[in-house]
Enzyme design. Structure first.
Site, PDB file in Angstrom:
ATOM      1  N   ARG D 258      -1.373   0.532  -4.004  1.00  0.00           N
ATOM      2  CA  ARG D 258      -0.991   0.543  -2.593  1.00  0.00           C
ATOM      3  C   ARG D 258      -0.071  -0.640  -2.353  1.00  0.00           C
ATOM      4  O   ARG D 258      -0.517  -1.774  -2.230  1.00  0.00           O
ATOM      5  CB  ARG D 258      -2.249   0.438  -1.729  1.00  0.00           C
ATOM      6  CG  ARG D 258      -2.044   0.788  -0.267  1.00  0.00           C
ATOM      7  CD  ARG D 258      -3.238   0.345   0.564  1.00  0.00           C
ATOM      8  NE  ARG D 258      -3.169  -1.079   0.827  1.00  0.00           N
ATOM      9  CZ  ARG D 258      -4.218  -1.872   0.996  1.00  0.00           C
ATOM     10  NH1 ARG D 258      -5.435  -1.407   0.919  1.00  0.00           N
ATOM     11  NH2 ARG D 258      -4.044  -3.160   1.239  1.00  0.00           N
ATOM     12  N   HIS D 262      -3.026  -1.829   4.168  1.00  0.00           N
ATOM     13  CA  HIS D 262      -3.823  -0.592   4.237  1.00  0.00           C
ATOM     14  C   HIS D 262      -3.271   0.339   5.311  1.00  0.00           C
ATOM     15  O   HIS D 262      -2.991   1.511   5.072  1.00  0.00           O
ATOM     16  CB  HIS D 262      -5.287  -0.914   4.519  1.00  0.00           C
ATOM     17  CG  HIS D 262      -6.089   0.290   4.877  1.00  0.00           C
ATOM     18  ND1 HIS D 262      -6.339   1.296   3.983  1.00  0.00           N
ATOM     19  CD2 HIS D 262      -6.652   0.683   6.047  1.00  0.00           C
ATOM     20  CE1 HIS D 262      -7.045   2.249   4.577  1.00  0.00           C
ATOM     21  NE2 HIS D 262      -7.247   1.911   5.831  1.00  0.00           N
ATOM     22  N   TYR D 271      -6.250 -10.980   1.780  1.00  0.00           N
ATOM     23  CA  TYR D 271      -7.202 -10.743   0.693  1.00  0.00           C
ATOM     24  C   TYR D 271      -6.580 -10.425  -0.655  1.00  0.00           C
ATOM     25  O   TYR D 271      -7.277 -10.216  -1.615  1.00  0.00           O
ATOM     26  CB  TYR D 271      -8.185  -9.628   1.073  1.00  0.00           C
ATOM     27  CG  TYR D 271      -7.519  -8.332   1.522  1.00  0.00           C
ATOM     28  CD1 TYR D 271      -6.986  -7.446   0.591  1.00  0.00           C
ATOM     29  CD2 TYR D 271      -7.410  -8.017   2.876  1.00  0.00           C
ATOM     30  CE1 TYR D 271      -6.371  -6.276   0.993  1.00  0.00           C
ATOM     31  CE2 TYR D 271      -6.798  -6.839   3.288  1.00  0.00           C
ATOM     32  CZ  TYR D 271      -6.286  -5.974   2.354  1.00  0.00           C
ATOM     33  OH  TYR D 271      -5.673  -4.815   2.753  1.00  0.00           O
TER      34      TYR D 271
HETATM   35  C1  LIG Z   1     -16.566   7.291   6.286  1.00  0.00           C
HETATM   36  C2  LIG Z   1     -15.558   6.256   6.591  1.00  0.00           C
HETATM   37  N1  LIG Z   1     -15.900   4.966   6.443  1.00  0.00           N
HETATM   38  C3  LIG Z   1     -15.010   3.995   6.723  1.00  0.00           C
HETATM   39  C4  LIG Z   1     -13.754   4.301   7.149  1.00  0.00           C
HETATM   40  C5  LIG Z   1     -12.755   3.186   7.480  1.00  0.00           C
HETATM   41  N2  LIG Z   1     -11.737   3.184   6.435  1.00  0.00           N
HETATM   42  C6  LIG Z   1     -10.561   3.820   6.606  1.00  0.00           C
HETATM   43  S1  LIG Z   1      -9.626   3.784   5.226  1.00  0.00           S
HETATM   44  C7  LIG Z   1     -10.777   2.880   4.395  1.00  0.00           C
HETATM   45  C8  LIG Z   1     -10.522   2.504   2.977  1.00  0.00           C
HETATM   46  C9  LIG Z   1     -10.196   3.687   2.136  1.00  0.00           C
HETATM   47  O1  LIG Z   1      -9.918   3.305   0.828  1.00  0.00           O
HETATM   48  P1  LIG Z   1      -9.571   4.370  -0.266  1.00  0.00           P
HETATM   49  O2  LIG Z   1     -10.596   5.437  -0.264  1.00  0.00           O
HETATM   50  O3  LIG Z   1      -9.359   3.662  -1.544  1.00  0.00           O
HETATM   51  O4  LIG Z   1      -8.235   5.069   0.222  1.00  0.00           O
HETATM   52  P2  LIG Z   1      -6.814   4.344   0.497  1.00  0.00           P
HETATM   53  O5  LIG Z   1      -6.816   3.994   1.957  1.00  0.00           O
HETATM   54  O6  LIG Z   1      -6.733   3.184  -0.399  1.00  0.00           O
HETATM   55  O7  LIG Z   1      -5.789   5.370   0.206  1.00  0.00           O
HETATM   56  C10 LIG Z   1     -11.867   2.609   5.203  1.00  0.00           C
HETATM   57  C11 LIG Z   1     -13.043   1.821   4.778  1.00  0.00           C
HETATM   58  C12 LIG Z   1     -13.449   5.663   7.314  1.00  0.00           C
HETATM   59  N3  LIG Z   1     -12.243   6.068   7.760  1.00  0.00           N
HETATM   60  N4  LIG Z   1     -14.357   6.608   7.013  1.00  0.00           N
END
Ligand SMILES: Cc1ncc(C[n+]2csc(CCOP(=O)(O)OP(=O)(O)O)c2C)c(N)n1
Ligand SMILES: Cc1ncc(C[n+]2csc(CCOP(=O)(O)OP(=O)(O)O)c2C)c(N)n1
Ligand SMILES: [Mg+2]
Ligand SMILES: [Mg+2]
Lengths: 326, 357, 326, 357
Positions: D258, D262, D271
């Site tokens: 990424r 985020h 971080y």
């Molecule tokens: C069930 C849930 N928990 C927490 C969140 C908040 N949240 C949004 S994106 C994220 C991180 C996601 O990381 P990853 O699965 O690696 O996907 P990326 O964003 O890196 O593509 C979090 C914790 C959410 N959207 N849904």
């Protein structure tokens, strides 16, 4: 003393608890070095280390289930759901275990945990980031539900929640995370988990609310005052157990009540309050009890969210409707 | 460019065959520790005696729905006997053998299935978890317990059990994942008894083993004959020792068979072939261990008669204690909800007491 | 025509739906050859095959999540939670997706699924087998909540639920699964999903209830009749949307209302009904609105469960309390 | 007796190295199908142009929180381009590249992040799922879609994506388990971009790969270089073909990074080390594909200039369309909740309309 915002008071309370009781740990997604997506845990991992302030894998069921297990074994986990929209996966462990551990074992095991999370709409967030489903938790036996609406109440109530020997769901009104700063001494003084706060005395109508809607409700009260109408404003704060005595006492005086809540209307906490008024409070009512709530719809995406949220105008509309009644 | 970046395998372990003969020459010391083997055998027999009585109590209206442990004795007692008192057990609902070893009383099991919460306030280690009906949730409670032990620097291990059916739940995978993320002192057992009520193991998924769920999280994952107590005990000891040494978690699949109906509320003849059950009886754990002990010359008919009598007496005493337990009070519905009863509940309690007058 | 019990009527409705619409499938744990732990799906797999009546792995999140996916792709899954105590793991998919699919996509996708489950106490079942948390679903936007209390209503309402183009939570009062048999013609006639049923006309007090408590409530009405008190009995049946018109009309006539529900009291459906009476129905009330409900405790294990459940005695107590008021 | 009863491995696949040179001699035909490669390259560049613009719109208050796809172009377009229109896509929230290939318009992506549900009523296949914010839930929706296709005998495949963080959720494991139990025509991609907001991949678990989660359910499970579109497309094609032939599901981990925060609400400098990000830029997917195409003599500066201009114009037009979309109506808050608005909600709608006057 510097003034702090509600979110900082939340932080202060956690820091205080981490300092005073080594059984306390803070856990959740991004609570560590990142300090939480709203900065509610900012600085905590730096001060207390990564064995006390613990980042978790992205797994809500795990966070809730492990917290239950830790609490039963003598820890006091303070866990975070990143947004209330993501707490639903946790509900099973909260209702089936956190709220039952003590009862099920006749007190042999207990579950002193806090599940905190930002809730409510109005910050232009994406889908699922604006939930207000406190009623779901209030309906669960064995769980306390607490919602602060000012920095000092956030500090005192969260401290009490963490120290409480039973599970507490602690909902933080994120729309006012940074509104209404106050001086909050870090004195370790907790607030009671079972009484309402009367924010403003009045004699013509009682306005009952909690969380971020305190803001609009106080504004409405100001507006009413300028029109010569005296509104009492009550911040429920402890949704469960609900302090109906304070509310009924107020309605005894005013004879009228409007309950303001941004949650969907059907079976919300506002219904519980109105139901009590229809019973123990009935003879004091001079006019119908009005609920000004969110609609029984999904909270719309942000272009329309302020059309969903109860407005000062809607509150005033409800008050006027029942004032016309004599 | 293609390269293999990770390789895993699942091994299967068995020491006693179904006729009770030692296979191979790798058997652990327990195989010759007759005293210990006999004490495990005795508990297996007592557990089965208890189980039959519990079913009978239900049939005669003296007990509520009851989940039998018939056929699981080697699995459960292998688990319970490998643990220390200070370790923490998070059971599902039929591991009485493990719990008896840890001090839970037979009367307490009856109380629980007899509709009385006091059964959960049992005489086993006070930190052990209660019976857990919402399938698989106990896996995460055990993971939480293990994290608590680790954070406090205690040399304690959490042990938990789920069924073949329950292994399909996300809770199990999230617990395994947590065990890996936090290097937890945790032993996760899957007691594969081939059935989840009416759903056979083959419908849970098409993987060769259930043990390999642990591979998802990179955990050591093995399969044992769950009807061979030498194997179940050996696997548990090894896994618990590793966990205690700080070397992390293990997944153990124990292959056994549910010889009973799912619970007394179930009628397995609706969905499974009696011939299969008959076949499964040939692998059951108690007769094979008895055959082994007899062949080794450390057990005989008269020992068995003594044991049968002792077991029956123990069970009778437990039944008496259970049936003599007075009804819970109205107060007890309210008094354990919170450490301090809140005002709203106090009002409900008073109303309930008045209504009960 | 042979009389059938409620659980058989449930079966009949599913069979009818499976026959009339090939998009319908029945899914859940043990619904196949075993016919469900309460026999609600008995014979269905034999008649329709294992591609229409599908046993699932033991995984509630999976069942709910896949049903959402199937429904969005044109199927009409009728899924079962084996007991309401095991539905909590499903809540995330129901609230976050089933109730939002149509709204989120402006109607492009929808979620025509039924989530059925046995609910309520009183059958001497083990822990977690006696839940009544219908309020949790009633609070969710976009979900209909339906509870039959007789064989014919079970048949007509379940058929309507399966045919409905939106998600319906269908709660089956298992304590009366085999009580009150009726002749139910398998005529494919559905019942409306938005009206109450007046089970008994009366003029002195309105008793409002649903599910298995219909039994005690009718008994209480009989008892009252023998004392010369005429009670109207309303079976809400469609918890959401709630047909308040019928209830308010009744209270207009009687001036008194007692709501009977075995669910915990705090924020239950009974509160919603009382809250509406405190608003639109206020001027018709001659006495406080009483709720006779379960306590805000865990449903106790079976030795004590009948002490938890609202009894005829408690219903009569509440009625007498408000009849004394003139 | 100990025996190995099951063995599994995870393989890693890469065809283009980060300088854009072909490695090994196993490259699929796509490596020499310049026309197709160029069209994929064009979409990658357009997607990146779009992404940068979306971030800029957010920074200037013209868009809400936005999740950037910077660095994910080869993963996403590898996924989208291997699918047929009749297949079904269940995305998370940042796979715009896949969606553009399937016909979703840039203006629709902007509408969604601009706080307007109409973005979800997009021009891609009408059966595709909407963006899915509750992490990992989409995996089960895809499994449900796959089961629907299978039950109806349609030769369609469901494809879904989750992140490294989201792969820790039980939903993912339950979907994989279902895929195994029902032999579903399903491709489950884990886009491992090393971060879940601030939580690094290493904290999700200690397993060597995320692909091996598939082993839990006995599914073929592979890893590919997610920045190599030849690899991502190849892996997807193979998996989709298998699924379409009725040979079941595959798990594919795509390793990428990424490169952005985020979302626009995040500040990754809190971080993570900027040096790591800088290093990751060296592996990013667009420059390596361009280098390859140039080395093969099928792409040059002037082609690039034309493409850049075309991309900018496309994006500008989308922004214009987005900004010109009128506010939704009050009615729209109510009218899509149910096919037929119930009476209680109708009353609320009327009140809302009155309040809005
Ligand atoms: C069930 C849930 N928990 C927490 C969140 C908040 N949240 C949004 S994106 C994220 C991180 C996601 O990381 P990853 O699965 O690696 O996907 P990326 O964003 O890196 O593509 C979090 C914790 C959410 N959207 N849904
Ligand atoms: C979450 C949940 N879903 C459903 C049930 C109902 N139920 C009780 S036992 C059981 C089958 C369990 O099978 P398995 O996990 O193999 O364990 P076993 O009973 O065979 O030991 C089911 C479906 C439950 N108790 N919890
Ligand atoms: Mg089993
Ligand atoms: Mg990621």
């Amino acid at each position: 003393m510097a003034k702090v915002a509600l979110v900082e008071a939340v932080s202060m309370a956690m820091a205080h608890a981490l300092r005073e009781d080594e059984a306390v740990v803070v856990m959740g997604e991004d609570v560590g070095i990142n300090g939480g997506v709203f900065r509610a845990t900012a600085g905590l991992q730096q001060e207390f280390g990564d064995q006390r302030v613990i980042d978790t894998p992205l797994a809500e069921v795990m966070i809730a289930g492990m917290a239950v297990g830790m609490a039963a074994q003598g820890m006091k986990p303070v866990i975070e759901a990143q947004f209330m929209g993501f707490v639903y996966a946790m509900v099973d462990h909260i209702i089936s275990h956190a709220g039952r551990m003590r009862h099920r074992t006749r007190g042999r095991l207990s579950c002193p945990m806090v599940l905190r999370m930002p809730f409510g709409g109005g910050i232009h967030a994406p889908e699922h980031h604006s939930e207000s489903t406190e009623a779901m938790f209030a309906h669960m036996p064995g769980i306390r539900v607490v919602i602060p609406s000012s920095p000092s109440r956030a500090y005192g109530l969260l401290l009490a929640a963490i120290r409480d020997p039973d599970p507490v769901v602690f909902l933080e009104p994120k729309r006012i995370y940074r509104w209404g700063k106050e001086e909050v001494p870090d004195d370790g003084e907790e607030l009671p988990l079972d009484v309402c706060f009367v924010l403003r005395d009045g004699s013509d109508v009682t306005l009952v609310t909690w969380g971020a809607m305190v803001k609009e409700t106080l504004e409405a009260a100001d507006k009413l005052a300028s029109e010569g109408i005296s509104a009492e404003v009550i911040d429920v704060a402890t949704i469960s157990p609900l302090d109906m005595d304070t509310i009924i006492e107020s309605v005894e005086k005013t004879g009228r009540c409007v309950i303001v809540s941004e949650a969907p209307r059907n079976c919300g906490v506002a219904a519980e309050i109105a139901a009590n008024l229809a019973d123990a409070g009935l003879y004091n009512l001079h006019a119908p009890v009005k609920r000004v709530t969110g609609y029984d719809t999904v909270m719309p995406l942000y272009r329309m969210e302020m059309k969903y949220m109860p407005s000062v105008k809607r509150i005033l509309g409800a008050v006027n409707e029942i004032l016309e009644v004599s | 460019m293609s390269a293999t970046v990770a390789s895993y395998s699942v091994s299967y372990h068995q020491f006693l065959d179904r006729e009770g003969r030692l296979i191979g020459d790798q058997a652990p010391a327990l195989a010759k520790d007759y005293q210990q083997l006999i004490s495990l055998y005795e508990l297996m027999v007592e557990t089965r005696t208890f189980d039959r009585k519990a079913v009978a109590l239900q049939r005669t209206g003296q007990l509520g729905t009851y989940a039998s442990c018939l056929g699981h004795e080697a699995a459960h007692i292998g688990i319970g006997s490998a643990m220390r008192a200070e370790d923490c057990f998070a059971p599902m609902y039929r591991e009485y053998g493990a719990q008896f070893y840890r001090g839970v009383k037979m009367s307490e099991v009856l109380l629980y299935w007899g509709g009385d919460e006091r059964g959960n306030n049992f005489s086993g280690p006070t930190h052990d978890f209660a019976w857990c009906v919402p399938i698989a949730t106990q896996y995460l409670h055990a993971a939480g317990a293990a994290l608590a032990f680790k954070l406090r620097g205690e040399k304690r291990v959490a042990v938990t059990v789920v069924g073949d059916g329950g292994s399909s739940k996300g809770d199990v995978m999230e617990a395994m994942n947590a065990a890996s993320a936090y290097d937890l002192p945790l032993v996760m057992v899957i007691v594969n008894n081939q059935w989840a009520i009416s759903v056979p193991r083959s419908k849970q998924n098409k993987a060769k083993t259930l043990a390999q769920k642990g591979i998802a999280a990179g955990l050591p994952s093995i399969q044992v004959d769950g009807n061979d107590i030498i194997a179940t005990r050996w696997a548990m000891e090894k896994a618990i020792e590793n966990a205690r040494k700080g070397e992390g978690a293990t997944v153990i699949e124990m292959i056994t068979y549910r010889l009973s109906d799912h619970t007394t509320a179930d009628d397995a003849s609706r969905y499974r072939d009696p011939a299969d059950v008959e076949e499964a009886w040939k692998s059951e754990p108690i007769s094979r261990l008895r055959a082994y002990l007899e062949a080794e010359g450390v057990w005989n008919e008269s020992e068995q008669a003594r044991l049968d009598k002792q077991a029956a007496e123990k069970v009778e005493a437990a039944v008496k204690e259970y049936l003599g337990t007075p009804t819970p009070t109205i107060e007890s519905m309210f008094d354990y909800m919170y450490a301090q009863i809140p005002h709203d509940l106090q009002a409900q309690k008073e109303a309930a007491l008045k209504d009960a007058e």
